[in-house]
Design a protein around this motif. Sequence first.
Motif, PDB file in Angstrom:
ATOM      1  N   ILE A  73       0.838  -1.209   0.000  1.00 31.93           N
ATOM      2  CA  ILE A  73       0.000   0.000   0.000  1.00 31.93           C
ATOM      3  C   ILE A  73       0.870   1.255   0.000  1.00 31.93           C
ATOM      4  O   ILE A  73       0.700   2.158  -0.812  1.00 31.93           O
ATOM      5  CB  ILE A  73      -0.936  -0.011   1.230  1.00 31.93           C
ATOM      6  CG1 ILE A  73      -1.962  -1.144   1.062  1.00 31.93           C
ATOM      7  CG2 ILE A  73      -1.639   1.329   1.391  1.00 31.93           C
ATOM      8  CD1 ILE A  73      -2.671  -1.523   2.344  1.00 31.93           C
ATOM      9  N   PHE A  74       1.856   1.279   0.893  1.00 32.52           N
ATOM     10  CA  PHE A  74       2.620   2.520   1.048  1.00 32.52           C
ATOM     11  C   PHE A  74       3.551   2.775  -0.126  1.00 32.52           C
ATOM     12  O   PHE A  74       3.817   3.910  -0.485  1.00 32.52           O
ATOM     13  CB  PHE A  74       3.391   2.508   2.373  1.00 32.52           C
ATOM     14  CG  PHE A  74       2.485   2.530   3.567  1.00 32.52           C
ATOM     15  CD1 PHE A  74       1.434   3.441   3.613  1.00 32.52           C
ATOM     16  CD2 PHE A  74       2.652   1.667   4.623  1.00 32.52           C
ATOM     17  CE1 PHE A  74       0.565   3.474   4.692  1.00 32.52           C
ATOM     18  CE2 PHE A  74       1.800   1.684   5.714  1.00 32.52           C
ATOM     19  CZ  PHE A  74       0.752   2.592   5.747  1.00 32.52           C
ATOM     20  N   ILE A  75       4.049   1.718  -0.748  1.00 36.11           N
ATOM     21  CA  ILE A  75       4.968   1.961  -1.857  1.00 36.11           C
ATOM     22  C   ILE A  75       4.203   2.568  -3.023  1.00 36.11           C
ATOM     23  O   ILE A  75       4.725   3.408  -3.760  1.00 36.11           O
ATOM     24  CB  ILE A  75       5.734   0.666  -2.235  1.00 36.11           C
ATOM     25  CG1 ILE A  75       7.093   1.030  -2.823  1.00 36.11           C
ATOM     26  CG2 ILE A  75       4.938  -0.201  -3.194  1.00 36.11           C
ATOM     27  CD1 ILE A  75       8.102  -0.074  -2.767  1.00 36.11           C
ATOM     28  N   ASN A  76       2.932   2.186  -3.168  1.00 37.44           N
ATOM     29  CA  ASN A  76       2.117   2.835  -4.200  1.00 37.44           C
ATOM     30  C   ASN A  76       1.770   4.260  -3.813  1.00 37.44           C
ATOM     31  O   ASN A  76       1.644   5.122  -4.678  1.00 37.44           O
ATOM     32  CB  ASN A  76       0.847   2.027  -4.458  1.00 37.44           C
ATOM     33  CG  ASN A  76       1.135   0.848  -5.367  1.00 37.44           C
ATOM     34  OD1 ASN A  76       1.373   1.033  -6.551  1.00 37.44           O
ATOM     35  ND2 ASN A  76       1.148  -0.347  -4.815  1.00 37.44           N
ATOM     36  N   MET A  77       1.632   4.480  -2.522  1.00 33.25           N
ATOM     37  CA  MET A  77       1.357   5.833  -2.044  1.00 33.25           C
ATOM     38  C   MET A  77       2.553   6.753  -2.322  1.00 33.25           C
ATOM     39  O   MET A  77       2.405   7.945  -2.557  1.00 33.25           O
ATOM     40  CB  MET A  77       1.076   5.751  -0.544  1.00 33.25           C
ATOM     41  CG  MET A  77       0.596   7.004   0.098  1.00 33.25           C
ATOM     42  SD  MET A  77       0.096   6.567   1.792  1.00 33.25           S
ATOM     43  CE  MET A  77       0.428   8.091   2.618  1.00 33.25           C
ATOM     44  N   VAL A  78       3.750   6.170  -2.330  1.00 35.15           N
ATOM     45  CA  VAL A  78       4.934   6.979  -2.622  1.00 35.15           C
ATOM     46  C   VAL A  78       4.981   7.321  -4.102  1.00 35.15           C
ATOM     47  O   VAL A  78       5.178   8.479  -4.483  1.00 35.15           O
ATOM     48  CB  VAL A  78       6.233   6.225  -2.248  1.00 35.15           C
ATOM     49  CG1 VAL A  78       7.449   7.089  -2.568  1.00 35.15           C
ATOM     50  CG2 VAL A  78       6.248   5.825  -0.798  1.00 35.15           C
ATOM     51  N   PHE A  79       4.801   6.310  -4.953  1.00 31.87           N
ATOM     52  CA  PHE A  79       5.161   6.526  -6.358  1.00 31.87           C
ATOM     53  C   PHE A  79       3.991   6.868  -7.267  1.00 31.87           C
ATOM     54  O   PHE A  79       4.208   7.487  -8.301  1.00 31.87           O
ATOM     55  CB  PHE A  79       5.910   5.298  -6.881  1.00 31.87           C
ATOM     56  CG  PHE A  79       7.204   5.070  -6.162  1.00 31.87           C
ATOM     57  CD1 PHE A  79       8.200   6.042  -6.214  1.00 31.87           C
ATOM     58  CD2 PHE A  79       7.423   3.934  -5.408  1.00 31.87           C
ATOM     59  CE1 PHE A  79       9.385   5.865  -5.527  1.00 31.87           C
ATOM     60  CE2 PHE A  79       8.611   3.751  -4.721  1.00 31.87           C
ATOM     61  CZ  PHE A  79       9.600   4.715  -4.777  1.00 31.87           C
ATOM     62  N   MET A  80       2.765   6.468  -6.903  1.00 29.87           N
ATOM     63  CA  MET A  80       1.651   6.797  -7.790  1.00 29.87           C
ATOM     64  C   MET A  80       1.472   8.307  -7.973  1.00 29.87           C
ATOM     65  O   MET A  80       1.273   8.772  -9.092  1.00 29.87           O
ATOM     66  CB  MET A  80       0.365   6.124  -7.266  1.00 29.87           C
ATOM     67  CG  MET A  80      -0.790   6.117  -8.253  1.00 29.87           C
ATOM     68  SD  MET A  80      -0.363   5.441  -9.874  1.00 29.87           S
ATOM     69  CE  MET A  80      -0.543   3.693  -9.619  1.00 29.87           C
TER      70      MET A  80
END
Lengths: 199, 276, 592
Positions: free
Chosen positions: C473-480
């Motif tokens: 979840i958080f890695i998508n929150m970083v890069f999206m």
Amino acid sequence: MTMGLPCEVKAHPITGIYNGKFAVWLFLASEVMLFGALFSALVLLRAGAASWPHGYTVLNVPIGTLNTFVLISSSVTMVMAWASLKVHDFAKGRQYLLWTFLLAALFLGLKLALEYYPKFQAGHTPGHDNFYGTYFVLTGLHGLHVVGGMIVIGYFLWPGAHLWHENPEHYTNRIECTGLYWHFVDLVWIFLFPTLYLL
Amino acid sequence: MNDLRERVFIITPAAIWETEVDVHYGWWLPPNIGGDNAQGVDRLIYVVHFFMAVLFVGWGALFAYCLVRFRDRTGISAAYEEIKAKPSKYAEIGVIVFEVFLLVALSMPIWASVKTKIPTGSDVVTVRCVAEQFAWNFHYAGKDGEFGTTKATLVGTENPLGIDRSDPKAKDDIAVINTLHIPINKPVVIRGTSKDVIHSFFIPVLRAKSDLIPGMTVPIWFEAKKTGTFDIQCAQLCGNNHFKMKGQLFVDSSENFSKWLDEQAASAGGEEEEEE
Amino acid sequence: MAESHAHHAHEPQDAHGHGGDHGHGHPELPFWRKYIFSIDHKVIGVQYAVSALVFLFFGFCLMALMRYQLAYPSTPLNFLNGIFGERRWQSGFMTPDFYNELGAMHGTIMVFLAIVPVLVGGFGNFVLPLQIGAPDMAFPKLNMMSYWVYVPGGLIMLASFFTQQGAAASGWTAYAPLSVIAKNGETLWLLGMVFLITSSLLGSINFIVTVAHMRARGLSMFRLPFFVWAQLVTSFLLLLAFPPLEAAAVLQLMDRVAGTSFFLPSGLVVSGSALQVAGGGNPLLWQHLFWFLAHPEVYVLILPALGIVSEVIANNIRKPLWGYRTLVYSTIFLGFMSFVVWAHHMFMTGMGTTMSTFFQATTMIISIPSVIILTCLLLSLWGARIRYTVPMLFALAFLPMFGIGGLTGLPLGLTTSDIHLHDTYYVIGHFHYVVAPGTIFAVFAGIYYWFPKVTGRKLNDFLGKLHFWPSLIFINMVFMPMFFQGMAGVSRRLYDQTQYHSGSGVHTLTQISSWGAWLLGLAQLPFIYNFFASIFVGQKVSDNPWNATTLEWAAPSPPPHGNFAAEPVVHRGPYEYSVPGAAQDFSPQHIA
């Protein structure tokens, strides 16, 4: 490396070579890319330069020619060294190896004393212009390769020579690998000499 | 920005000012005020993203379906035999065909126009742009339409472009820092280069970007279809104040642009004033 | 064939020359020979992996600091003044110089000190010889040297932070002339790079010879696990792509130290005064040499990851991979093509139509094998019996994440859309999707998968899931959000985005991204605990806990020096799962 790994001394049945020789060929492939990149850089810089002297007008062609012969001779003695070891003549092989070493030293001596030194005296340092920049980088890197070769040859002449008595085939293989490298160093010079000195 | 930081950090040659812009910059492409090329850039961006979305949703649906249907359950065993997957082959061919279409129909014509159809003629406004750490120097030819010669040796704080004022062509030249004035609905050609390191001249609203590389001059051309004030950004890391390397683009009506040129000419030197 | 492999079961000799002919009869090595200057591929693999994970964490910390500056550019953190010192932190604010140092070193550390070493040095070293049934690498001492050249390379990079003028600050791409006129950190960066390049070179030669010469009897090239293929192609990329960067590094070092001007054109004026050099050089020469390495480098970052993911997926779908040969050919084709796409990083350098057409076309072509590889892995799921183990979760998550990374490469590979998106956050989003939720997830998949082989114990499943879901979840929150920032036109490498209207317009996204990064850091705590605790108290498992087919599972866990009790002989392909008529749902390669 005195361990019993497969193909360490004997050739692999499919590739037909032993590990060390395979590795040296791969290493030489990467070296081709290294010098290839530098040659490309030279071509690009020269093509884009406002002025670029002809090598023969500023470099010492006679010494360069002499050095070409010195280096080719050293390649010949290198082959002779390996050939002698192949027929189990260690004394002769070692003698040829010593000749290779001395010729390499002569090459470097001539280069430093009669080419680099006078150029630095005349203020023609690498920073003088890109002609001298590429000249010093290419010949300098080649010179480092010669030094590297001398270190290896020196190792097998003196501290590493005992391997002959333990495993002559292994020792001969190593001289063959050294020879491959040495011929490559020679070959680089054969490209460098006309590109830098004659064009 | 607060005073403290202005004091602490190196101040750029030109003052940084708080600017007002006339468009809203949001979470998507900024408004496009450019000509055909800029519209072409947007068209390709939209088409590519639509294509990407279709592929992603298609793959994602298949993926999610597999994850659920083929989960580990008792009584189920995996199929050893390879399935025949004709649809995937068609999908791959479809991807190739569509990529060729994107390349040939939507990308190459616009790029050719951007790079090779540099407009010429009397109504073209040509401006030299010389980037430096950390400012944009713009050089207008002035009334005579010819740029005066510049010399690196003349570069100084008073003369950042190094314009040789003894050259007759340079007499009416205009040099401004960080402000680019252009007229609306006219082709503008920026001849860009750099003094020191590589910068990148980027105007988001015009979909225009090009690196400015020392030792090279690159043409960048565009047309603006809307008046107003917009940002010029640096897109290539050029040093510690890269983030402050901000210019302002003023798209003026033709009258305002002429007026601005006259004002600049007047303030550039006394000679031009007498002529008027 | 048989004769040449007769030595497989031999044990390497120790320093005293007591080489045992068979088995485990050799005397204990002193600690420093066994664990520090070891020539055992498994110890070296673990050394590489652990050092690389430490660098990965360090690289992450640099980014976490940068994310604060980006999210809160005008909120001071005064307590950091004393910690970082005047040059780096003033009056509560990070200095722009320090920001650029962090940025450049984040990139360099992640690529050259973390990802490549963990994939190739770590997984490659540990797993590859086991998977081909070899007792060790072809050149164990060269292998040790490779690691011990990597270490000083890394230390030089780290040390540069503590020098008077700080670390390199010209980006990981070190574009000239900025890097040539930069402070001394850049010289250390170049020196460090020379070490790292040498290390990779030694490793790649070793890998190629090992795969060519040391395979177990019966293990033909098309019975190799896909992981080995991926490592082999990667090794060729390292071997042939790194030397041009070495050449470039030498030239830039000369520019910086010896006053040459290979990358400096005539007439440069820096800070108002003319630069005293001969001139006549070309800044684009650096970019060509750099990207000639750095594009193949992208595939160095992704191919071994694909290899890991393929192993994990094959094991957990309990059926053969779909299109094994297609996978192999696509990978080889990718390797070749990666050498002819480099200038798509340089579309904005005033490139004309001829060159750009060539590089656009090759870029579109290189996307095809990537699509095929993803399709193969996806179709493998059809008819499977998917076990949702922790490594499988990471491997499955890799697919859509890598998919996003790959797809967003399209608009960047087409010159026209690249005009707007080049050097914006869109690019950052694109390549991070490839290497962060892509490669790093593959790394985690590999760690969870092979941990039992390394230690004989399993990582805890619950903690593994607690690690996976928040990370995803958080890695998508970083890069999206970065794609949207890029669309809005926010330039890369800006110390303070809010200076521009495009940046202030997306400032909320920037803050979301930063919070995502910090939470992502927190989400790694279960992993870090799990990793260290499981070494000592993890559940003890058998030699083949995943019921896998490939040869590494035929060795004891942890494998002893020399790996296999008896020379393995291979009878079948790598992924023979659920073979009709077989007693179990897996048929190991070595069992007749």
